[in-house]
Scaffold this motif. Structure first.
Motif, PDB file in Angstrom:
ATOM      1  N   SER A 154       0.625  -1.253  -0.003  1.00 18.55           N
ATOM      2  CA  SER A 154      -0.102   0.020  -0.101  1.00 18.55           C
ATOM      3  C   SER A 154       0.838   1.056  -0.031  1.00 18.55           C
ATOM      4  O   SER A 154       2.133   1.143   0.233  1.00 18.55           O
ATOM      5  CB  SER A 154      -0.781   0.088   1.396  1.00 18.55           C
ATOM      6  OG  SER A 154      -0.153   0.424   2.322  1.00 18.55           O
ATOM      7  N   ALA A 155       0.354   2.499  -0.345  1.00 17.26           N
ATOM      8  CA  ALA A 155       1.031   3.526  -0.322  1.00 17.26           C
ATOM      9  C   ALA A 155       0.123   4.788   0.043  1.00 17.26           C
ATOM     10  O   ALA A 155      -1.340   4.625  -0.570  1.00 17.26           O
ATOM     11  CB  ALA A 155       1.797   3.734  -1.420  1.00 17.26           C
ATOM     12  N   PRO A 156       0.546   5.732   0.263  1.00 14.52           N
ATOM     13  CA  PRO A 156      -0.498   6.992   0.714  1.00 14.52           C
ATOM     14  C   PRO A 156      -0.631   7.715  -0.671  1.00 14.52           C
ATOM     15  O   PRO A 156       0.249   7.529  -1.803  1.00 14.52           O
ATOM     16  CB  PRO A 156       0.321   7.819   1.645  1.00 14.52           C
ATOM     17  CG  PRO A 156       1.833   7.479   1.395  1.00 14.52           C
ATOM     18  CD  PRO A 156       1.782   5.978   1.113  1.00 14.52           C
ATOM     19  N   GLY A 157      -1.886   8.291  -0.684  1.00 14.97           N
ATOM     20  CA  GLY A 157      -2.204   9.078  -1.819  1.00 14.97           C
ATOM     21  C   GLY A 157      -1.142  10.388  -2.234  1.00 14.97           C
ATOM     22  O   GLY A 157      -0.419  10.374  -1.201  1.00 14.97           O
ATOM     23  N   PHE A 158      -1.079  10.937  -3.230  1.00 21.43           N
ATOM     24  CA  PHE A 158      -0.413  12.058  -3.459  1.00 21.43           C
ATOM     25  C   PHE A 158      -1.008  13.216  -4.097  1.00 21.43           C
ATOM     26  O   PHE A 158      -1.731  13.124  -4.880  1.00 21.43           O
ATOM     27  CB  PHE A 158       0.955  11.609  -4.250  1.00 21.43           C
ATOM     28  CG  PHE A 158       1.849  12.606  -4.368  1.00 21.43           C
ATOM     29  CD1 PHE A 158       2.858  12.846  -3.658  1.00 21.43           C
ATOM     30  CD2 PHE A 158       1.748  13.737  -5.518  1.00 21.43           C
ATOM     31  CE1 PHE A 158       3.881  13.815  -3.702  1.00 21.43           C
ATOM     32  CE2 PHE A 158       2.690  14.549  -5.744  1.00 21.43           C
ATOM     33  CZ  PHE A 158       3.891  14.782  -4.857  1.00 21.43           C
ATOM     34  N   GLU A 159      -0.908  14.224  -3.377  1.00 24.27           N
ATOM     35  CA  GLU A 159      -1.476  15.619  -4.041  1.00 24.27           C
ATOM     36  C   GLU A 159      -0.374  16.432  -4.877  1.00 24.27           C
ATOM     37  O   GLU A 159       0.584  16.834  -4.017  1.00 24.27           O
ATOM     38  CB  GLU A 159      -2.217  16.382  -3.152  1.00 24.27           C
ATOM     39  CG  GLU A 159      -2.793  17.838  -3.732  1.00 24.27           C
ATOM     40  CD  GLU A 159      -3.831  18.363  -2.727  1.00 24.27           C
ATOM     41  OE1 GLU A 159      -3.867  18.286  -1.674  1.00 24.27           O
ATOM     42  OE2 GLU A 159      -4.448  19.563  -3.272  1.00 24.27           O
ATOM     43  N   ASP A 160      -0.696  16.382  -5.969  1.00 25.81           N
ATOM     44  CA  ASP A 160       0.472  17.225  -6.708  1.00 25.81           C
ATOM     45  C   ASP A 160      -0.104  18.762  -6.733  1.00 25.81           C
ATOM     46  O   ASP A 160      -0.999  18.965  -6.406  1.00 25.81           O
ATOM     47  CB  ASP A 160       0.270  16.746  -8.397  1.00 25.81           C
ATOM     48  CG  ASP A 160       1.677  16.681  -9.162  1.00 25.81           C
ATOM     49  OD1 ASP A 160       2.365  17.705  -8.691  1.00 25.81           O
ATOM     50  OD2 ASP A 160       2.014  15.891  -9.924  1.00 25.81           O
ATOM     51  N   ALA A 161       1.050  19.330  -7.257  1.00 34.82           N
ATOM     52  CA  ALA A 161       0.698  21.021  -7.160  1.00 34.82           C
ATOM     53  C   ALA A 161      -0.578  21.326  -7.970  1.00 34.82           C
ATOM     54  O   ALA A 161      -0.747  20.643  -9.298  1.00 34.82           O
ATOM     55  CB  ALA A 161       2.004  21.598  -7.747  1.00 34.82           C
ATOM     56  N   ALA A 162      -1.050  22.300  -7.956  1.00 37.62           N
ATOM     57  CA  ALA A 162      -2.383  22.732  -8.557  1.00 37.62           C
ATOM     58  C   ALA A 162      -1.807  23.137  -9.821  1.00 37.62           C
ATOM     59  O   ALA A 162      -0.650  23.873  -9.720  1.00 37.62           O
ATOM     60  CB  ALA A 162      -3.176  23.585  -7.885  1.00 37.62           C
ATOM     61  N   ALA A 163      -2.622  23.385 -10.833  1.00 37.30           N
ATOM     62  CA  ALA A 163      -2.339  24.160 -12.170  1.00 37.30           C
ATOM     63  C   ALA A 163      -1.855  25.640 -11.752  1.00 37.30           C
ATOM     64  O   ALA A 163      -2.650  26.088 -10.656  1.00 37.30           O
ATOM     65  CB  ALA A 163      -3.088  23.829 -13.115  1.00 37.30           C
ATOM     66  N   ARG A 164      -0.902  26.168 -12.605  1.00 36.75           N
ATOM     67  CA  ARG A 164      -0.660  27.656 -12.166  1.00 36.75           C
ATOM     68  C   ARG A 164      -1.224  28.288 -13.193  1.00 36.75           C
ATOM     69  O   ARG A 164      -1.109  28.122 -14.317  1.00 36.75           O
ATOM     70  CB  ARG A 164       1.094  27.774 -12.241  1.00 36.75           C
ATOM     71  CG  ARG A 164       1.591  28.687 -11.488  1.00 36.75           C
ATOM     72  CD  ARG A 164       3.202  28.741 -11.221  1.00 36.75           C
ATOM     73  NE  ARG A 164       3.607  27.741 -12.500  1.00 36.75           N
ATOM     74  CZ  ARG A 164       4.000  28.618 -13.862  1.00 36.75           C
ATOM     75  NH1 ARG A 164       3.631  29.698 -13.898  1.00 36.75           N
ATOM     76  NH2 ARG A 164       4.301  27.775 -14.573  1.00 36.75           N
ATOM     77  N   LEU A 165      -1.823  29.508 -12.954  1.00 38.95           N
ATOM     78  CA  LEU A 165      -2.339  30.527 -14.052  1.00 38.95           C
ATOM     79  C   LEU A 165      -1.218  31.273 -14.851  1.00 38.95           C
ATOM     80  O   LEU A 165      -0.521  31.884 -14.058  1.00 38.95           O
ATOM     81  CB  LEU A 165      -3.455  31.466 -13.681  1.00 38.95           C
ATOM     82  CG  LEU A 165      -4.158  32.264 -14.631  1.00 38.95           C
ATOM     83  CD1 LEU A 165      -5.135  31.596 -15.528  1.00 38.95           C
ATOM     84  CD2 LEU A 165      -4.836  33.438 -13.780  1.00 38.95           C
ATOM     85  N   VAL A 166      -1.067  30.923 -15.987  1.00 34.90           N
ATOM     86  CA  VAL A 166      -0.068  31.656 -16.658  1.00 34.90           C
ATOM     87  C   VAL A 166      -1.008  32.976 -17.714  1.00 34.90           C
ATOM     88  O   VAL A 166      -1.315  32.594 -18.897  1.00 34.90           O
ATOM     89  CB  VAL A 166       0.771  30.900 -17.555  1.00 34.90           C
ATOM     90  CG1 VAL A 166       1.768  31.544 -18.340  1.00 34.90           C
ATOM     91  CG2 VAL A 166       1.442  29.703 -16.625  1.00 34.90           C
ATOM     92  N   PRO A 167      -0.930  34.122 -17.343  1.00 31.02           N
ATOM     93  CA  PRO A 167      -1.585  35.194 -18.035  1.00 31.02           C
ATOM     94  C   PRO A 167      -1.024  35.181 -19.179  1.00 31.02           C
ATOM     95  O   PRO A 167       0.119  35.462 -19.270  1.00 31.02           O
ATOM     96  CB  PRO A 167      -1.850  36.344 -17.233  1.00 31.02           C
ATOM     97  CG  PRO A 167      -1.342  35.943 -15.721  1.00 31.02           C
ATOM     98  CD  PRO A 167      -0.450  34.646 -16.091  1.00 31.02           C
ATOM     99  N   ARG A 168      -1.657  35.362 -20.529  1.00 33.23           N
ATOM    100  CA  ARG A 168      -0.817  35.726 -21.674  1.00 33.23           C
ATOM    101  C   ARG A 168      -1.990  36.794 -22.407  1.00 33.23           C
ATOM    102  O   ARG A 168      -2.725  37.471 -21.748  1.00 33.23           O
ATOM    103  CB  ARG A 168      -0.803  34.528 -22.631  1.00 33.23           C
ATOM    104  CG  ARG A 168       0.409  33.476 -22.061  1.00 33.23           C
ATOM    105  CD  ARG A 168       1.061  32.697 -23.229  1.00 33.23           C
ATOM    106  NE  ARG A 168       1.689  31.795 -22.328  1.00 33.23           N
ATOM    107  CZ  ARG A 168       1.613  30.474 -22.002  1.00 33.23           C
ATOM    108  NH1 ARG A 168       0.276  30.069 -22.512  1.00 33.23           N
ATOM    109  NH2 ARG A 168       2.182  29.604 -21.588  1.00 33.23           N
ATOM    110  N   GLY A 169      -1.860  36.827 -23.698  1.00 35.84           N
ATOM    111  CA  GLY A 169      -2.671  37.758 -24.451  1.00 35.84           C
ATOM    112  C   GLY A 169      -4.132  37.648 -24.707  1.00 35.84           C
ATOM    113  O   GLY A 169      -4.691  38.422 -25.074  1.00 35.84           O
ATOM    114  N   SER A 170      -4.702  36.429 -24.197  1.00 32.86           N
ATOM    115  CA  SER A 170      -6.127  36.249 -24.393  1.00 32.86           C
ATOM    116  C   SER A 170      -7.074  36.702 -23.304  1.00 32.86           C
ATOM    117  O   SER A 170      -8.237  36.435 -23.508  1.00 32.86           O
ATOM    118  CB  SER A 170      -6.312  34.876 -24.805  1.00 32.86           C
ATOM    119  OG  SER A 170      -5.831  34.090 -23.685  1.00 32.86           O
ATOM    120  N   THR A 171      -6.680  37.148 -22.284  1.00 37.01           N
ATOM    121  CA  THR A 171      -7.385  37.700 -21.182  1.00 37.01           C
ATOM    122  C   THR A 171      -7.133  39.222 -21.011  1.00 37.01           C
ATOM    123  O   THR A 171      -5.876  39.709 -21.124  1.00 37.01           O
ATOM    124  CB  THR A 171      -7.184  37.009 -19.914  1.00 37.01           C
ATOM    125  OG1 THR A 171      -5.748  36.728 -20.075  1.00 37.01           O
ATOM    126  CG2 THR A 171      -7.849  35.603 -20.155  1.00 37.01           C
TER     127      THR A 171
END
Lengths: 339, 339
Positions: A318-335
DNA sequence: TCACGGCACTTACCCGGTTCAGTAACTCCG
DNA sequence: CGGAGTTACTGAACCGGGTAAGTGCCGTGA
């Protein structure tokens, strides 16, 4: 010279010892003198001996292989960088530990479970990855029943008794909506993926809750099959609806690109008339004009974490679950702020 | 209930016969009465018996697995639909015959050969696919030396003594250049892939020869790593060069999309000022504006043919090469007569 | 009535590597 | 100098299937 691949018996004959001595020598176990060990290793090296994986698997009941079955149609898989990147991350970890990956592309989840049953029954794999969890998902219980080590690539709430490896989509969505709200958007729609996938449902709910919390309009969510065609179609509908949103979040980048094209074709200026955000970043988001604001994750790393977790399960049960890093918002020209 | 997976010995015990009788019964070989056979099969079914693949492999010296190692960086693999579609086509054929695919993503061709050596030595695979052939490519000779069945996904001239499965790029290029010439183009450049790949070199040469034959200008060819970034950069250079081409062919669709964006950003009208053609078609070509004229192939079918050929080699020791259909030119909005 | 053929099934051994239980020979110590 | 302990190694058995070569029993034909 003989055609057959060399075995430890061949080495034993040449070294003038029993094959047991060879086995001990090659596995660095005590019971052979340093001199004998060295000469056995030299012979093994010289004749190019490799342990037969089947014979090894037979004795320690280990296949040194894990499996991944994907049940999306070929044209969908091809266009989404996600899986290829995930696989390549999984590989990185596996190959470092001398473990192989068995891959299978099937047409539906039922077939996928059948594949897993077969692999496990035949002793071909030591464990599997489970992606694209649905609700309800018979695979979860089916695999649990088999007692096969498995890692679910997805949120714990979807994993049942299996071990999850996930990233926090709702945090990513919160960042995005907060950012859009700060720009002045009040009506943010989403072109989502397959409605039967749990991760789509979680995003849907998170979006409703966070939107409400930020005082935004009740979000319009359109479900698709992740294809560019449906992304384009959904965008067309959103733009021509009475309550046209000022920003749209897309669940993958191909749909975001399709949406961008549709918007421009309909005479809208992106980002002035319509802001767009792509969930999951790839080269694609950067090559179009304007470049797309995106939710960026390190997908290969995500795959590596999943692989590491699965290997730990195989080794320790068995092994513990793993929470990966959340997605990071990368602002570019479409907003941008709405007009 | 016991944890261990059922074996033929378990079945034999329950059926009151020897395990040999069970083996005969389950493999539909003569030597057992219909009644005994039926009862043995019923028991096998009931307790969920599956043949242990390792044990099988040990006796028939067959792994029922073939291998594919890819040596492109993760981010490149992800963005190109080609490999995912190829894999999914390979899978279709393999899974129909109960054969598995072992996949490995490595960083360079030398590692790939080492992987193949190991797989073969360990008896993990019965054969392999070889993609992205270079010149010179040590893998070709290395694999030939091992005597391992292998299918080269690429032109016969690159395959050495191995069996090739390929499609005629030069025919596809001829169609494309003839079409562009008919539209009135005289200067057709190409944003090509990795220069060390033989298939890039063959396209380069074919383009020179066909261009000369059609009376077009000597073509400018820019080599890239297939990434959108380099595609954009190459396009920028081509557009701002003294001898600006009126049409550009891109070796993959992500570069074509990048090129389209660059052209539009630099104020060019596509297709009036610049015509674009993408080699290999995907959803991407259809979702951008204008939609891209593309060289379309059925890549999953290509993969299936490769798999069928490899399985034939494994079974019979050798198999003829296979020439797949050439890519078909699909004219869309990105090509027109030059201004 | 008995040899013969064939069916239904078993015994024995193989694949290649690992493990367990010895067994000599050698060392150490009282 | 005898007994214990260690070292270096071997034989036999095992994993889970498969194959070759029997064996016992039956029915049949002469």
């Amino acid at each position: 010279m003989s055609k057959h691949r060399p075995t430890i018996a061949d080495i034993a004959r040449r070294a003038g010892v029993s094959k047991v001595a060879v086995s001990y020598a090659l596995n660095d176990r005590p019971g052979v003198s340093p001199a004998t060990r060295a000469s056995i290793k030299a012979i093994a090296q010289e004749i190019g001996w490799r342990p037969n994986s089947a014979a090894r698997a037979l004795t320690h009941a280990r296949a040194d292989t894990v499996g991944l079955a994907l049940s999306r149609p070929a044209r969908m898989l091809g266009v989404e960088p996600f899986f290829m990147e995930l696989i390549s991350g999984i590989e990185t970890e596996l190959s470092a530990r001398g473990c192989a990956l068995l891959l299978q592309v099937v047409t539906d989840p039922a077939q996928e479970l059948e594949m897993y049953r077969r692999w496990w029954g035949e002793g071909r794999v030591d464990g599997v990855f489970l992606a694209d969890v649905r609700s309800p998902d018979p695979r979860i219980e089916g695999i649990a029943e088999l007692g096969m080590p498995a890692v679910v690539i997805g949120h714990p709430s979807a994993a049942g008794t299996l071990t999850p490896v996930w990233s926090d989509d709702s945090a990513a969505l919160r960042d995005t909506l907060t950012y859009l709200a700060a720009l002045g958007h009040r009506s943010v729609a989403r072109v989502a993926g397959l409605p039967e996938l749990i991760h789509t449902q979680l995003r849907d709910r998170a979006q409703r809750e966070i939107s409400a919390g930020l005082g935004l309009d009740e979000p319009v969510v359109v479900h698709t099959d992740y294809s560019g065609e449906e992304g384009a179609h959904a965008t067309r509908r959103l733009i021509s609806s009475a309550t046209r949103p000022t920003a749209v979040i897309y669940d993958n980048d191909i749909m975001a690109v399709a949406g961008l094209s549709v918007a421009q074709e309909m005479g809208l200026d992106v980002p002035a008339d319509l802001s767009l955000v792509a969930w999951d970043d790839s080269q694609l988001s950067r090559v179009v004009r304007p470049p797309l604001t995106a939710l960026s994750r390190d997908i290969p790393a995500y795959g590596s974490h999943a692989a590491r977790t699965l290997l730990a399960m195989v080794a320790d049960g068995s092994a513990p679950g793993f929470e990966d890093a959340a997605a990071r918002l990368v602002p570019r020209g479409s907003t941008a702020p709405p007009r």
